[in-house]
Design a protein around this motif. Structure first.
Motif, mmCIF file in Angstrom:
data_model
loop_
_atom_site.group_PDB
_atom_site.id
_atom_site.type_symbol
_atom_site.label_atom_id
_atom_site.label_comp_id
_atom_site.label_asym_id
_atom_site.label_seq_id
_atom_site.Cartn_x
_atom_site.Cartn_y
_atom_site.Cartn_z
ATOM 1 N N UNK A 56 117.202 -97.497 -1.119
ATOM 2 C CA UNK A 56 116.250 -96.672 -1.865
ATOM 3 C C UNK A 56 116.746 -96.391 -3.279
ATOM 4 N N UNK A 57 118.043 -96.051 -3.419
ATOM 5 C CA UNK A 57 118.534 -95.734 -4.760
ATOM 6 C C UNK A 57 118.530 -96.964 -5.666
ATOM 7 N N UNK A 58 118.714 -98.153 -5.079
ATOM 8 C CA UNK A 58 118.631 -99.379 -5.870
ATOM 9 C C UNK A 58 117.205 -99.617 -6.362
ATOM 10 N N UNK A 59 116.226 -99.423 -5.489
ATOM 11 C CA UNK A 59 114.824 -99.608 -5.875
ATOM 12 C C UNK A 59 114.405 -98.552 -6.904
ATOM 13 N N UNK A 60 114.863 -97.313 -6.702
ATOM 14 C CA UNK A 60 114.557 -96.250 -7.663
ATOM 15 C C UNK A 60 115.104 -96.601 -9.046
ATOM 16 N N UNK A 61 116.321 -97.109 -9.063
ATOM 17 C CA UNK A 61 116.948 -97.485 -10.331
ATOM 18 C C UNK A 61 116.223 -98.667 -10.963
ATOM 19 N N UNK A 62 115.845 -99.642 -10.149
ATOM 20 C CA UNK A 62 115.108 -100.805 -10.664
ATOM 21 C C UNK A 62 113.795 -100.374 -11.323
ATOM 22 N N UNK A 63 113.039 -99.509 -10.643
ATOM 23 C CA UNK A 63 111.763 -99.038 -11.197
ATOM 24 C C UNK A 63 112.005 -98.247 -12.481
ATOM 25 N N UNK A 64 113.065 -97.452 -12.513
ATOM 26 C CA UNK A 64 113.375 -96.671 -13.713
ATOM 27 C C UNK A 64 113.692 -97.583 -14.891
ATOM 28 N N UNK B 203 108.786 -108.287 -7.760
ATOM 29 C CA UNK B 203 109.359 -107.192 -6.977
ATOM 30 C C UNK B 203 108.756 -105.843 -7.328
ATOM 31 N N UNK B 204 108.419 -105.612 -8.602
ATOM 32 C CA UNK B 204 108.056 -104.266 -9.050
ATOM 33 C C UNK B 204 106.964 -103.580 -8.230
ATOM 34 N N UNK B 205 105.789 -104.203 -7.994
ATOM 35 C CA UNK B 205 104.768 -103.487 -7.215
ATOM 36 C C UNK B 205 105.211 -103.180 -5.795
ATOM 37 N N UNK B 206 106.016 -104.078 -5.192
ATOM 38 C CA UNK B 206 106.518 -103.812 -3.844
ATOM 39 C C UNK B 206 107.503 -102.646 -3.859
ATOM 40 N N UNK B 207 108.359 -102.609 -4.890
ATOM 41 C CA UNK B 207 109.332 -101.513 -5.006
ATOM 42 C C UNK B 207 108.616 -100.182 -5.170
#
Length: 312
Positions: free
Chosen positions: A3-11, A64-68
């Motif tokens: 989760x923290x990896x996806x949160x960081x990616x979206x940020x 990846x972005x919309x899935x994240x």
């Protein structure tokens, strides 16, 4: 994939850089880099590329972005569902709100909400839109009301449009016409308010982009002061539709359309953290906000109400 990896990616994808993402997430830049590298290693593909224009998403990143974003939303909903099993916690409901929203929109919301929930204590914390965002991020408020805010750590719901309208005295103002060119307007006595606010910035930017210097006759502290001064023919001003809709309908103010400039568009937004569950009373307040925003525009301060939902 965590989760923290996806949160960081979206940020990073949202703000366009590792440094700004670190500031947004309130972690170190090495932590951001480590999370992105771990995510890329798990997927076997780079997610960002550097170019002259800055950091951009690779094809894998765009996929990846919309899935994240959907995964993060689902995780938030899961937290909310579990949170709702717990007994309600005490303490007042903390609402952060931009100053003009507190004056022109919240009274109708509070009246309706208190009628349905008379035992809920509400504390209103005013500030500019950026201050509202900070209060929500710092857990000083559960819900924020501001204008046109985007942040990877918050969920944003746009309640209605609230553009800035150029208004003047209907009889003694600089023109009785309902339209004017920006060059004409720049020469009029103008009233600016709330230095440093988003309204101030938007209005200044309008003239700056056109290569014009506005004739600022007065600088005042609040929208209400500016509005009363326009009613007394002390100048013209760009004011939120929410604040002047009633006066325009009553003929106390004249709305003037700019012939050679785009309208100053904004939205009235409600924000709350993506990953922090809302209490039941906060969810009820959200429902009331939407009800009032969707109500007959004649029943609230602004003009025509338009509602749309947007997740950020």
């Amino acid at each position: 994939m965590e989760i923290d990896q996806l949160t960081t990616f979206v940020a990073v994808a949202t703000v366009g850089g590792f440094h700004r993402a670190a500031e947004t997430l309130r972690v170190s830049q090495p932590a951001v880099s480590a999370r992105i590298k771990a995510l890329e290693d798990s997927l076997g593909s780079p997610l960002f590329a550097r170019s002259r224009s800055g950091l951009t998403l690779t094809e894998a990143g765009r996929i990846l972005r919309p899935f994240a974003e959907q995964l993060l939303k689902t995780a938030s909903q899961a937290r909310q569902a579990v949170h709702e099993l717990k007994p309600a916690s005490g303490g007042p409901l903390q609402i952060a709100a931009a100053l003009s929203i507190s004056v022109y929109f919240l009274p109708d919301v509070l009246k309706r909400f208190q009628r349905a929930h008379p035992k809920v204590i509400i504390a209103i914390r005013p500030g500019h839109s950026k201050e509202v965002l900070e209060m929500v991020l710092n857990e000083e408020a559960e819900i924020g009301l501001a204008r046109s805010l985007q942040h990877p750590m918050i969920e944003t719901i746009s309640l209605r449009d609230d553009p800035l309208l150029l208004v003047a005295h209907p009889v003694q103002g600089p023109t009785r016409a309902r339209h004017a060119r920006l060059e004409q307007v720049a020469a009029w006595p103008l009233i600016f308010y709330e230095r440093g606010s988003s309204d101030w910035t938007l209005t200044h930017s309008l003239f700056r982009r056109a290569g014009l210097v506005p004739n600022i006759a007065f600088e005042v502290d609040t929208i209400e002061t500016a509005k009363r001064m326009v009613e007394r023919d002390l100048g013209s001003a760009f004011l939120p539709q929410l604040a002047v809709g009633r006066e325009i309908r009553a003929g106390k103010l004249l709305a003037i359309k700019l012939l050679d400039a785009e309208p100053l568009r904004r939205s009235l937004d409600v924000i709350h953290p993506r990953q922090r569950p809302l209490r039941g009373q906060a969810q009820a307040f959200l429902r009331t906000l939407k009800e009032v925003a969707d109500a007959d525009p004649a029943s609230i301060e602004g003009g025509r109400s338009q509602s749309r939902r947007r997740g950020k």
